[in-house]
Write an enzyme that holds these catalytic residues in place. Structure first.
Site, PDB file in Angstrom:
ATOM      1  N   ASN A 185      11.112 -37.973  35.211  1.00  0.00           N
ATOM      2  CA  ASN A 185       9.663 -37.778  35.206  1.00  0.00           C
ATOM      3  C   ASN A 185       9.171 -37.448  36.607  1.00  0.00           C
ATOM      4  OD1 ASN A 185       7.519 -39.884  36.370  1.00  0.00           O
ATOM      5  ND2 ASN A 185       9.437 -40.983  35.965  1.00  0.00           N
ATOM      6  N   PHE A 189       1.635 -40.248  39.846  1.00  0.00           N
ATOM      7  CA  PHE A 189       0.491 -41.180  39.892  1.00  0.00           C
ATOM      8  C   PHE A 189      -0.738 -40.628  39.165  1.00  0.00           C
ATOM      9  CE2 PHE A 189       1.748 -43.664  44.012  1.00  0.00           C
ATOM     10  CZ  PHE A 189       2.722 -44.335  43.288  1.00  0.00           C
ATOM     11  N   ASN A 274       7.574 -39.043  43.484  1.00  0.00           N
ATOM     12  CA  ASN A 274       6.744 -37.928  43.042  1.00  0.00           C
ATOM     13  C   ASN A 274       5.441 -37.763  43.822  1.00  0.00           C
ATOM     14  OD1 ASN A 274       8.592 -37.367  40.865  1.00  0.00           O
ATOM     15  ND2 ASN A 274       7.751 -39.157  39.836  1.00  0.00           N
ATOM     16  N   ASN A 343      12.530 -48.654  41.661  1.00  0.00           N
ATOM     17  CA  ASN A 343      11.876 -47.472  41.117  1.00  0.00           C
ATOM     18  C   ASN A 343      12.937 -46.467  40.637  1.00  0.00           C
ATOM     19  OD1 ASN A 343       9.761 -45.536  40.598  1.00  0.00           O
ATOM     20  ND2 ASN A 343       8.577 -46.500  42.227  1.00  0.00           N
TER      21      ASN A 343
END
Length: 457
Positions: A185, A189, A274, A343
């Site tokens: 992915n 955010f 990301n 994460n």
């Protein structure tokens, strides 16, 4: 003579009319009867089947009404497996959205069976009914907290929440790797912002307080039940920074000032791959300055008897040994309340590397992350000298579940990486539900401590 003939003709006419009219009427009625639609008649077999079906429905309803809540709850959770293939056919983000909406509207089963007392634990002065929770990434905007806690989680973590609303990265941004049991992915955010989330949490908090007041007045209130600001479960709030922000610390401070009053614990997310430049905050100096400023913002607020919410930092699995030592040093020096491990990873370990989807940018999560995250958990356990509670992902935790005689079955069928998790703790308790890739476990549990000893940690 003419008059007599006229009377005779009139009499004959009337006689003929009287004789012909009934016949015409009869013919008219006959033709009407022939053209009228016939009323269908059910066959004996059809009536028998209909009666049998209605009998089964009535009898089944009567039986279900006599079943206790725990048994009925188990049926509902088992029935959710039938829905999984449908979600697997949908676009990952669409399925994710449907899952959140269903939980927000109460269209998911509720766990009515109480947790055994030996599943409970107390961390940071908060009483958890069980150590299994849902991490940030699923309910990003606090839409379905009650519904998700109702599934049986001991805690739910919302977010990551950014100060200003942002759409995140362009779609498509979520990719399934079915054979590997993983996803990639690059959401970036996507968030409705702290104001919208604060309003939603405030409304939920007020409703729960009202319910607690009502229930307290009708009960003795002698027993202290597990739970926190989210009612029966613990609520964590994961804070992020905006993509275009030039002052990351200010973003996290805004999150603390606005959302900490609703949180049982706070998480500083500095490890998403990301958001450009975010992982730079894991350096020793950057992290130390950030944690100091966030702690100061939290401590300057007024708190009741329970005190301020504990502060945790979520770290990445792609860190060097020197980076890990720096993070451990900061955690110990500033007395950080805990670490979230871990994460997603930007690496592509085997067998993901050969999958065509592996070329997509973003963070990888799921089964391929097992070895990396397990190694990271081991290293941080040693470096912090067991002074930090850890929250770790269950997909990276199956070894501990095995050693602790907990058995989990994960089915890759829904949303980002949806699971139906069947968790049996010492053959005493059972969970099942529509869960996502971010199921997490608190490692502070006594059984987990025993497992860590067996693994020479």
């Amino acid at each position: 003579m003419a008059a007599r003939a006229s009377r005779k003709l009139l009499r004959d006419f009337l006689f003929r009319r009287a004789c012909t009219t009934p016949i015409a009427s009869a013919r008219h009625c006959s033709s009407a009867a022939e053209t009228a639609p016939k009323i269908p008649h059910f066959s004996k077999k059809g009536r028998l089947l209909t009666g049998t079906f209605l009998g089964l429905v009535i009898g089944g309803g009567a039986y279900v009404s006599t079943v206790d809540e725990a048994t009925f709850c188990g049926w509902l959770f088992s029935a959710t497996k039938l829905v999984n293939p449908f979600f697997a056919l949908l676009d990952p983000e669409v399925a994710h959205r449907l899952g959140v909406s269903a939980a927000a509207r109460g269209w998911v089963p509720r766990e009515k069976r109480p947790d055994p007392s030996n599943l409970g634990l107390e961390v940071w002065g908060r009483k958890f009914s069980n150590p299994v929770g849902l991490a940030a990434g699923f309910d990003k905007n606090a839409e379905a907290v009650d519904g998700l806690l109702g599934l049986g989680f001991g805690f739910v973590e919302i977010g990551s929440v950014t100060p200003v609303p942002q759409e995140g990265n362009p779609k498509p941004r979520i990719f399934r790797l079915r054979e590997e049991g993983a996803i990639i992915n690059r959401c970036g955010f996507n968030s409705e912002g702290i104001v919208a989330v604060a309003k939603r949490l405030g409304a939920q908090h007020g409703k729960r307080k009202l319910d607690e007041t009502t229930s307290t007045s009708s009960s003795s209130g002698e027993e202290v039940k597990p739970g926190g600001k989210a009612g029966p479960g613990i609520l964590g709030v994961n804070l992020g920074k905006n993509k275009t922000s030039e002052d990351a610390s200010s973003d996290y401070v805004q999150g603390v000032h606005t959302l900490s009053q609703y949180a049982d614990y706070l998480v500083i997310n500095v490890s998403s791959p990301n958001t450009p430049g975010l992982r730079m905050l894991q350096g020793r100096k950057q992290l130390k300055d950030l944690v100091k400023r966030v702690q100061a913002a939290r401590d300057e607020m007024q708190w009741g008897e329970e005190g301020p919410p504990p502060l945790l930092v979520k770290i990445a699995p792609d860190l060097s040994k020197e980076d890990l030592e720096d993070i451990a040093a900061v955690a110990l020096a500033l007395r950080l309340d805990g670490l979230v491990i871990s994460n997603t990873t930007v690496s592509r370990p085997d067998p993901v590397r050969t999958n065509p989807v592996a070329s997509e940018a973003g963070g990888l999560s799921g089964k391929p992350l097992f070895n990396t995250s397990t190694s990271l958990l081991k290293d941080m356990y040693i470096l912090t000298r067991v002074r930090c509670p850890f929250v770790t992902h269950v997909t990276c935790y199956s070894r501990y579940l095995h050693w602790g005689r907990l058995h989990s079955t994960c089915l890759y069928n829904m949303t980002l990486l949806f699971y139906v998790l069947l968790l049996k703790f010492l053959k005493m308790h059972e969970y099942a539900g529509l869960l996502c890739h971010s199921i997490v476990v608190l490692t502070h549990h006594p059984i987990v401590a025993y497992v860590q000893e067996k693994l020479d940690y």
